[in-house]
Design a protein around this motif. Structure first.
Motif: not given
Length: 148
Positions: A46-50, A64-67, A84-85
Motif C-alpha cells: 500500500v502507499k504509506r500516505a494512504d 535490519s539496517p534498511i527496514a 527506512l527510506e
C-alpha cells in the motif's frame, strides 16, 4: 480507491487504508519467516500516505539496517514491513486486515527461501476448529461461546 480496515489481535492498534485492488503477495525471505514465525509472510503493498493509524500508533522494530516493522507490543501481532527510506510504499500483513479473504496472491518474493512443501496443501485433511472438541470445550468454559 476503497478504504479497508484492520488491526492487531487485541485491537489496541487499528488502521484504515485506501487500496486500489486486491492483489497481494507472499514473501519467503528468511527475515519475514523469522518476523512472522511462518513459512512466508502474506502482504498487501500500500502507499504509506494512504495508511491512517486509528487510536494508538503501532510499535516499530528495526528489523535490519534498511527496514522496520510495525507490530503491537501488547499482543505481538506483526502488522507489516517498511523500508527506512526510498519508498512511498509499505506492506501490511494480510492476517491483520478485517477481511483478509478478499486478497489474492499474484507473486512470490524471496523465492530463494521458499519451502515448496507448504505451497500446495490442497490435498491435506481439513479439520474445522468447531470439530475439535477439546478446543470447543475450553472456549465455551472460558467465554460461554466460540470466538467469531
Amino acid at each position: 480507491m476503497e478504504t479497508v480496515t484492520g488491526g492487531c489481535q487485541c485491537r489496541r492498534i487499528r488502521y484504515e487504508v485506501g487500496i486500489e485492488n486486491d492483489e497481494a503477495y507472499l514473501c519467503h525471505c528468511r527475515m519475514c519467516q523469522r518476523a512472522t514465525g511462518g513459512f512466508a509472510a502474506a502482504f498487501k503493498s500500500v502507499k504509506r500516505a494512504d495508511v491512517r493509524w486509528l487510536g494508538d500508533e503501532p510499535d516499530w522494530y528495526d528489523s535490519s539496517p534498511i527496514a522496520r516493522r510495525p507490530f503491537c507490543a501488547t499482543c505481538g501481532t506483526p502488522l507489516g514491513f517498511a523500508f527506512l527510506e526510498g519508498s512511498d510504499n509499505m506492506d501490511l500483513t494480510l492476517g491483520s486486515f478485517d477481511d483478509p479473504g478478499r486478497f489474492a496472491p499474484v507473486h512470490h518474493f524471496g523465492a530463494e527461501s521458499m519451502h515448496e512443501a507448504w505451497l500446495d496443501t490442497s490435498q491435506l485433511k481439513r479439520i474445522r476448529t468447531d470439530e475439535y472438541q477439546l478446543l470447543v470445550d475450553k472456549w465455551v468454559q472460558a467465554t460461554g461461546k466460540m470466538p467469531e
